[in-house]
Design an enzyme around this catalytic site. Sequence first.
Site, short mmCIF file in Angstrom:
data_model
loop_
_atom_site.label_atom_id
_atom_site.label_comp_id
_atom_site.label_asym_id
_atom_site.label_seq_id
_atom_site.Cartn_x
_atom_site.Cartn_y
_atom_site.Cartn_z
N ARG A 110 13.32 -64.08 20.23
CA ARG A 110 13.60 -63.07 19.19
C ARG A 110 12.96 -63.41 17.84
O ARG A 110 12.95 -62.59 16.95
CB ARG A 110 15.11 -62.85 19.06
CG ARG A 110 15.48 -61.64 18.22
CD ARG A 110 16.94 -61.30 18.31
NE ARG A 110 17.78 -62.47 18.26
CZ ARG A 110 18.05 -63.17 17.15
NH1 ARG A 110 17.55 -62.79 16.00
NH2 ARG A 110 18.83 -64.23 17.21
N TYR B 188 4.76 -37.75 16.67
CA TYR B 188 5.39 -37.96 17.97
C TYR B 188 6.88 -37.59 17.85
O TYR B 188 7.55 -37.98 16.88
CB TYR B 188 5.25 -39.43 18.38
CG TYR B 188 6.02 -39.79 19.62
CD1 TYR B 188 5.63 -39.33 20.87
CD2 TYR B 188 7.16 -40.59 19.53
CE1 TYR B 188 6.36 -39.65 21.99
CE2 TYR B 188 7.89 -40.91 20.67
CZ TYR B 188 7.48 -40.45 21.89
OH TYR B 188 8.20 -40.76 23.01
N ASP C 132 0.38 -44.24 13.26
CA ASP C 132 0.61 -44.36 14.70
C ASP C 132 -0.75 -44.11 15.36
O ASP C 132 -1.26 -43.00 15.33
CB ASP C 132 1.64 -43.33 15.15
CG ASP C 132 2.02 -43.47 16.62
OD1 ASP C 132 1.17 -43.94 17.40
OD2 ASP C 132 3.14 -43.08 16.99
N LYS D 33 1.50 -46.78 26.48
CA LYS D 33 0.45 -45.81 26.79
C LYS D 33 -0.87 -46.53 27.11
O LYS D 33 -0.94 -47.22 28.11
CB LYS D 33 0.31 -44.83 25.62
CG LYS D 33 1.64 -44.30 25.09
CD LYS D 33 2.41 -43.47 26.12
CE LYS D 33 3.86 -43.24 25.72
NZ LYS D 33 4.08 -42.67 24.40
C1 LIG Z 1 5.08 -42.64 23.49
C2 LIG Z 1 4.75 -42.63 22.05
C3 LIG Z 1 5.57 -43.30 21.13
C4 LIG Z 1 6.83 -44.02 21.53
O1 LIG Z 1 6.57 -45.10 22.35
P1 LIG Z 1 7.63 -45.68 23.45
O2 LIG Z 1 6.88 -46.80 24.04
O3 LIG Z 1 7.95 -44.57 24.38
O4 LIG Z 1 8.83 -46.12 22.68
C5 LIG Z 1 5.19 -43.28 19.80
N1 LIG Z 1 4.09 -42.61 19.38
C6 LIG Z 1 3.29 -41.96 20.24
C7 LIG Z 1 2.10 -41.24 19.72
C8 LIG Z 1 3.60 -41.93 21.60
O5 LIG Z 1 2.81 -41.25 22.44
#
Ligand SMILES: *Cc1c(COP(=O)(O)O)cnc(C)c1O
Length: 380
Positions: free
Chosen positions: A49, A103, A175, A200
């Site tokens: 952690r 998102y 992001d 992703k």
């Molecule tokens: C899926 C996604 C998230 C969140 O990610 P998780 O791994 O599901 O928590 C954040 N931003 C974008 C653009 C995403 O596609």
Amino acid sequence: MKKMKNHHKSTLAVHAGTATDPHHKGAVTPIHTSTAFEYLDVERHAYPRYFNTPNLTVVGEKIAALENGEAGMVFSSGMAAITTAIFAFLKQGDHAVFQNDLYGGTHHAVTKELERYGIEYTYVESMNPEDYRNAIKKNTRFIFIETPSNPLMKIIDIRAIAEIAKERGVLTLIDNTFASPINQNPIDFGIDVVLHSATKYLGGHSDISSGAIVTSHKLMEQIHASAIHFGGNLDAQACALLERSLKTLEIRVSRQNENAMAIAEFLESHPKLEAVYYPGLKSHPDYELAKSQMGGFGGMLSFEVSGNPDQFVKSLKLIAPVMSLGGVESTITCPAQTSHAKLTADQRKAVGIKDSLLRLSTGIEHVEDLIEDLKRALEV
Ligand SMILES: *Cc1c(COP(=O)(O)O)cnc(C)c1O
């Protein structure tokens, strides 16, 4: 651990961060399963952690190298990375500016959590940088953007946002999930903090939940101080799986870029389609801007079918109707039924998301097979 910068992406993807075992001299980083480490006579106290155990450090270093950043940290999900970063920089009485086209999970977290802690926020509806400048107040701490956005692949000018933020002394968070570090490196344009859902593209095989933050050493210190409280670290086994996946990131994303471009061109020329949204198409309103800040246009595109979208999706044999994106397998979703289902039909209409809109995440299959699948489904 291999500290590497100034190499091509495919080289960094394979080598950066690797920490081989000096005794057995294996070629790859071993999985260190310990969650308990000695505390006497050691350089630093290791604990999962604290985000400083071997496998966490190795993957953080690799992702940092791929994003041209100084420091990287990996989390148990994209949302763990995103919320940790947001809360690390905000306190009661502060204000933050968010792109409205975010998102869904991030959008929801902001509306549901920030107000409860006495933190103000402004959503900017447009992608016009001047509107972001105007949203900055005395107590603003950061601007949070996401590009390309979901599902219409709108592009925001990263350089312009970073410049405005620097002028006004506020931080910038982005992001970068949709682009991946192969297609876009926001730190090069002056962005302070880069966030990823590593579930992703970075994981890329639809089998790891993870997230990442890349930033400077100085800002990472601040994020780390909060991260150890929130405890969203990734397990060593998942770190090793993520490290392995990252080695093929460049070749996966290059193929996904190529496939998406060919599919977008095919769909655009098809008479049964009403619209195609892909930043690599000259017809996309943000094409020039995308070209100026993206090395490749990504594997994500969306389009409007003229008939019943469910009928179309059910007719596909290869492309799977599953939520999530960025995997080696091509997948399709209907945003009105999935990511944007919580909005009313009127709200969706206001943001340009029709019920007939479908979002495709292109995988690494042969493009002719993918186009054949789409062609057949369009004929049904
Ligand atoms: C899926 C996604 C998230 C969140 O990610 P998780 O791994 O599901 O928590 C954040 N931003 C974008 C653009 C995403 O596609």
